[in-house]
Design an enzyme around this catalytic site. Structure first.
Site, PDB file in Angstrom:
ATOM      1  N   ASP A 266      -2.326  -6.317  15.035  1.00 20.57           N
ATOM      2  CA  ASP A 266      -3.426  -5.610  14.394  1.00 20.57           C
ATOM      3  C   ASP A 266      -2.755  -4.569  13.727  1.00 20.57           C
ATOM      4  OD1 ASP A 266      -6.295  -4.808  14.000  1.00 20.57           O
ATOM      5  OD2 ASP A 266      -5.728  -3.163  15.539  1.00 20.57           O
ATOM      6  N   GLU A 303      -1.065  -7.344  10.073  1.00 16.28           N
ATOM      7  CA  GLU A 303      -2.179  -6.814   9.357  1.00 16.28           C
ATOM      8  C   GLU A 303      -2.039  -5.511   8.644  1.00 16.28           C
ATOM      9  OE1 GLU A 303      -6.905  -5.260   9.720  1.00 16.28           O
ATOM     10  OE2 GLU A 303      -5.549  -5.254  11.463  1.00 16.28           O
TER      11      GLU A 303
END
Length: 619
Positions: A266, A303
């Site tokens: 993330d 990401e």
């Protein structure tokens, strides 16, 4: 990296080959550390080098509840706890990781990360049960759909019973309301038995606020940097070695012990680190070493919104060595083009040229000026293959961070939804669906939490309102603390009685089957070209080899269009799919072939908001 860390977990409570447990805790500023188990004697830990404390725990058994006491103060859960069955504030549960490692599909040979078709899901809202067992019940459905990987939103233990997972506070523990560690391991095994790889979403840029006791143990956080979600993790300040080891071991545990195939990292742009070897680079090298040692094929997906290829560049070229990265520019280009939205970050997108550039370069802003950011942004992607970039028409962020959590199915007509699917599946990139997208799910995906602190809940409400400021057109976002908000976000799975949703599901299944059948769709970007055939109306995607072409003509206009492809003059073309045919819920007779050739080239006649897919071969 130390080879022993590759082979087995060392932090927390672990059992040796003889069944004896040992405990290792990092608490560099502590004067005294002890382990306390319910109904058993207190175990003092011995101080070691570099801030570690350890002991042999002969009296510990799986299922025991235990905690760590530092300097005689309050009893705390283990920072490397594998299970928090009574919540994030209560004692940890002893889990024998050896038993977890045995839960595996022996026939699973691993996934080819260059040909993935990913399905992102949230465990709590994917099935009626909201558990790992509930996901298991849907695996035959996913297998029939044709996806070969699921990406599971974070499962690290979080406060309460419901959460997106990005507020996790025990990176090693599996959320109990989902079923706990053994149930997760069983899900991974069952996925592999169905030929489906498992990608786990992990958060290494911050921890949630409630139940976060890492600061009691040592300098896990640093004041050098800020993140939008909380204190930054300490990857390059004093005592950072212990923090780096903590997260490296965590990543290796999921891959080695739970047999997860890949990790989605993330917001890697928020992992601040100016060390000679960035934490992401060290993680990539560790995973590469694990792969060499185990013979398995594990991979990492980042990401990032920086449009920077350093994340996927090889470590030998000073890159971070990730295998893939999410590509927001492609999503933003498609979304703004189809919906006409121009607010917030969509102000940088909206034309067919933007989408065409993203097809050809992955990043629209690849060293060019961004009006939204008011600066030159991004890096070129020359030489990077398509399988390095993951694209999506929808994902948890792009749906859930909207005021009403509305999906594309609430914003677009049926023909445009099919066009969006074709645009994704016939790209040169790795496609990713968001759960329910494949049949046009109508339920929203809203933001929800279950914190126990009223003041914290109010801070969350205010924070979400700030995040929605670019997308609020009157009204207030649904209260994330209400249980109703969570239940409203569950998939309804009611397509069996809806002909249009059944047709959409069949269309997605057919697109996936075509993608898996035609290897041209999994080739290098050197053999791919996108171009505007009719300015601001139709886009042509061409995948080619020496003896074959696969092309997709995407009509984004509200009218029928004729598109000319001069290179295919006089060639015999085979129609693979026309989204406007009646079999796909369109208005065009199934016998109508929207292709004809003459001396000028191949002419493709496409209805408004439709996709035509065809092949040409010299064989």
């Amino acid at each position: 990296m130390n080879t022993s860390l590759i082979q087995s977990r060392t932090l927390g409570l672990n059992f040796g080959s003889d069944g004896t447990a040992s405990v290792l805790v990092w608490a560099p500023h502590a004067r005294k550390v002890s382990l306390e188990t319910e109904g058993k004697p207190t175990l003092p830990l011995q101080k070691m080098q570099y801030g570690y404390w350890q002991a042999v725990a002969e009296h510990i058994l799986p299922g025991d509840r235990y905690g760590i006491r530092i300097n005689g103060k309050e009893l705390l859960p283990d920072p490397a706890s594998l299970s928090q069955p009574d919540g994030v504030h209560k004692p940890s549960e002893v889990v024998d990781l050896r038993a977890i490692r045995k839960i595996r599909c022996e026939d699973w040979k691993g996934a080819d990360d260059t040909s993935l078709i990913i399905y992102e899901l949230h465990v709590g809202t994917f099935s009626p049960e909201g558990t790992f067992a509930g996901v298991e019940k849907k695996l035959s459905y996913l297998q029939q759909l044709g996806v070969n990987a699921i990406e599971i939103m974070p499962v690290a233990a979080f406060p309460g019973m419901r959460n997106w997972g990005y507020d996790g506070v025990y990176p090693y523990a599996v959320q109990h309301s989902y079923g706990g560690p053994e149930a997760f391991a069983r899900l991974v095994k069952r996925c592999h038995e169905h030929g489906i790889a498992v990608i786990l979403d992990v958060v290494y840029n911050h921890l949630g606020p409630e139940g976060n006791y890492l600061g009691h143990y040592g300098p896990y956080f640093t004041a050098k940097y800020n993140t939008p979600w909380g204190k930054a993790l300490n990857f390059d300040d004093s005592w950072c070695d212990g923090v780096r080891r903590y997260f490296l071991e965590n990543a290796l545990m999921w891959l080695r012990d739970f047999h997860v195939d890949g990790l989605r990292l993330d917001a890697v742009h928020a992992m601040q680190d100016v060390s000679p070897r960035h934490i992401l680079q060290e993680l990539s090298l560790a995973v590469q070493q694990l792969n060499r040692t185990s013979g398995a094929r594990h991979f990492l997906i980042g990401e990032s919104d920086l449009n920077d290829t350093k994340f996927i560049a090889p470590t030998c070229k000073s890159g971070y060595g990730l295998d893939m990265q999410w590509t927001d520019d492609w999503h933003h280009s498609l979304h703004a083009l189809l919906t006409g939205e121009k607010n917030g970050y969509y102000s940088d997108f909206g034309s067919l040229q933007h989408l065409c550039k993203s097809y050809n370069h992955a990043f629209v802003y690849n060293g060019s000026y961004s009006l939204h950011r008011k600066r030159v942004y991004g890096t070129p992607t020359i030489g990077e293959p398509g399988h390095k970039f993951v694209i999506y028409a929808q994902n948890h962020d792009q749906v859930g961070n909207r005021l009403w959590g509305d999906r594309l199915s609430a914003q677009l007509g049926f023909e445009s939804l099919k066009l969006a699917a074709a645009a994704m599946f016939f790209s040169p990139f790795v496609p990713m669906l968001f759960m329910g997208e494949e049949y046009g799910e109508q339920a929203p995906f809203l933001f929800f939490v279950d914190h126990g602190d009223p003041q914290l809940l109010e801070q969350v409400r205010k924070g979400r309102r700030r995040e929605y400021r670019d997308f609020m057109k009157g009204g207030m976002p649904p209260d994330p603390a209400l249980e109703e908000t969570f239940h409203a976000s569950k998939l309804r799975w009611n397509f069996s009685g809806d002909k249009q949703q059944q047709t959409m599901l069949a269309f997605y299944t057919a697109c996936i089957a075509l993608r898996k059948k035609h290897k041209l769709l999994q080739g290098e970007r050197d053999n791919f070209l996108a171009r505007e055939a009719v300015p601001e109306k139709t886009l042509v995607l061409i995948h080619k080899s020496d003896d074959a072409w696969l092309l997709a003509v995407l009509n984004f206009s509200a009218s029928d269009e004729e598109t000319l492809i001069p290179e295919l003059a006089g060639k015999r073309i085979n129609l693979l799919m026309y989204s406007a045919h009646r079999k796909w819920g369109g208005i065009v007779d199934d016998n109508f072939v929207p292709l004809h050739t003459d001396t000028t080239g191949l002419w493709v006649k496409s209805a408004a908001h439709s996709a035509v897919v065809a092949t040409y071969s010299t064989g």
